[in-house]
Write an enzyme that holds these catalytic residues in place. Structure first.
Site, mmCIF file in Angstrom:
data_model
loop_
_atom_site.group_PDB
_atom_site.id
_atom_site.type_symbol
_atom_site.label_atom_id
_atom_site.label_comp_id
_atom_site.label_asym_id
_atom_site.label_seq_id
_atom_site.Cartn_x
_atom_site.Cartn_y
_atom_site.Cartn_z
ATOM 1 C CB SER A 102 -0.845 -0.024 1.254
ATOM 2 O OG SER A 102 -1.904 -0.971 1.217
ATOM 3 C CE LYS A 178 -5.623 -1.501 2.382
ATOM 4 N NZ LYS A 178 -4.201 -2.124 2.274
ATOM 5 C CE LYS A 247 1.257 2.431 4.317
ATOM 6 N NZ LYS A 247 1.890 0.991 3.648
#
Length: 298
Positions: A102, A178, A247
């Site tokens: 990701s 995502k 993150k």
């Protein structure tokens, strides 16, 4: 490259919380898998299960038609792909990189264009949702960006590890999807922690919340997974680290800034996670978010 999923040589780079169970599913399906990890000790379980250790990322790429990868962040991905002894140094003609990591969509688009230009290798950004349980049980949802033909070529292999593999658009679209997923999950984690604390302070058995709410509008996979752990203050084994969610929400914030989209709820969840990181708990399971609420004075 044959185009038949069962005939493709497979490789997996990044044998961590997600990479190990995903590789195990490939091995249990009877597939031969070459593996490499920056920390060799993490390879022990999959090698004992039948995986073949490669000498480097470059060595692995040179022997595989499909190279799968799940790394911690953008910096790690760039190093493993383009650094010394990296994937780009030796690839099979027509091979494809499937990146389960990701990271921000802009970097994905830039890396994909560079890899195709320098090495002739396709790049599919394919971040996953479902956590460690989904990786173990083969129930992951994977959202993909890239060329349609390449996505169809890897689909039979992905089906061994996931129950859903959805093509969302061109390069970077998987990463953007995502981020949408992480906005929803991050906000849910904060809301679940609040609900658990309210139940506890009001004298209700918080461990019963998932059962009581199952099937209703408040039900969700995060509720069923995280609420019992929060109620029990059970943080092991980890289902996902705080720094990973932080993150992703940071990347979502930047993507939203570029698109001009407001993120008030996700911004609140992000700041709660940042408080956890400031307390030295960035490596803790996201379940530990409940500890922020424990520290509030009544």
């Amino acid at each position: 490259m044959t185009g038949e999923g069962e005939d493709l040589e497979l490789g997996y780079i990044g044998i961590g919380l997600m990479g190990e169970p995903m590789t195990m599913r490939l091995l249990k399906a009877g597939r031969s898998v070459a593996v490499w990890n920056r920390s060799r000790e993490k390879l022990r379980g999959v090698v004992e299960a039948g995986a073949v250790e490669a000498k480097s990322a470059s060595d692995l790429a040179g022997r595989c038609d499909i190279v799968m990868m799940c790394l911690t962040d953008t910096k790690a991905v760039e190093h493993v792909v383009f650094g010394e002894n990296g994937i780009a140094g030796a690839v099979r003609p027509g091979s494809i990189l499937v990146d389960f990591s990701s990271m921000d969509p802009d970097s994905t688009r830039r890396f994909a264009a560079r890899l195709r230009e320098e090495a002739g290798m396709g790049w599919i950004d394919a971040p996953v949702s479902g956590g460690v349980p989904g990786a173990r049980d083969g129930t992951l949802a994977i959202m993909a960006g890239g060329e349609a033909g390449e996505i169809e070529r890897v689909r039979p292999v992905i089906a061994l590890m996931a129950q859903r593999f959805t093509h969302m658009g061109p390069s970077g679209a998987g990463q953007t999807t995502k981020l949408c997923n992480q906005i929803i999950v991050g906000c849910q984690l904060a809301a679940i922690a609040e609900a658990v604390r309210l139940a506890e302070e009001a004298g209700v058995d918080a461990k019963m919340l998932p059962e009581a709410l199952k099937g209703g509008f408040a039900d969700s996979i995060p509720l069923q997974l995280f609420a019992p752990r929060m109620a029990a203050r059970a943080f092991e084994p980890p289902l996902g680290a705080i720094h990973t969610m932080l993150k992703d929400l940071d990347n979502a914030g930047e993507a939203a800034r570029q698109a001009g989209a407001p993120l008030p709820m996700a911004s609140t969840a992000r700041e709660l996670l940042r408080q956890m990181a400031a307390r030295g708990q960035s490596e803790a399971c996201a379940t530990a978010l409940i500890q922020l609420y424990d520290s509030v004075q009544r």
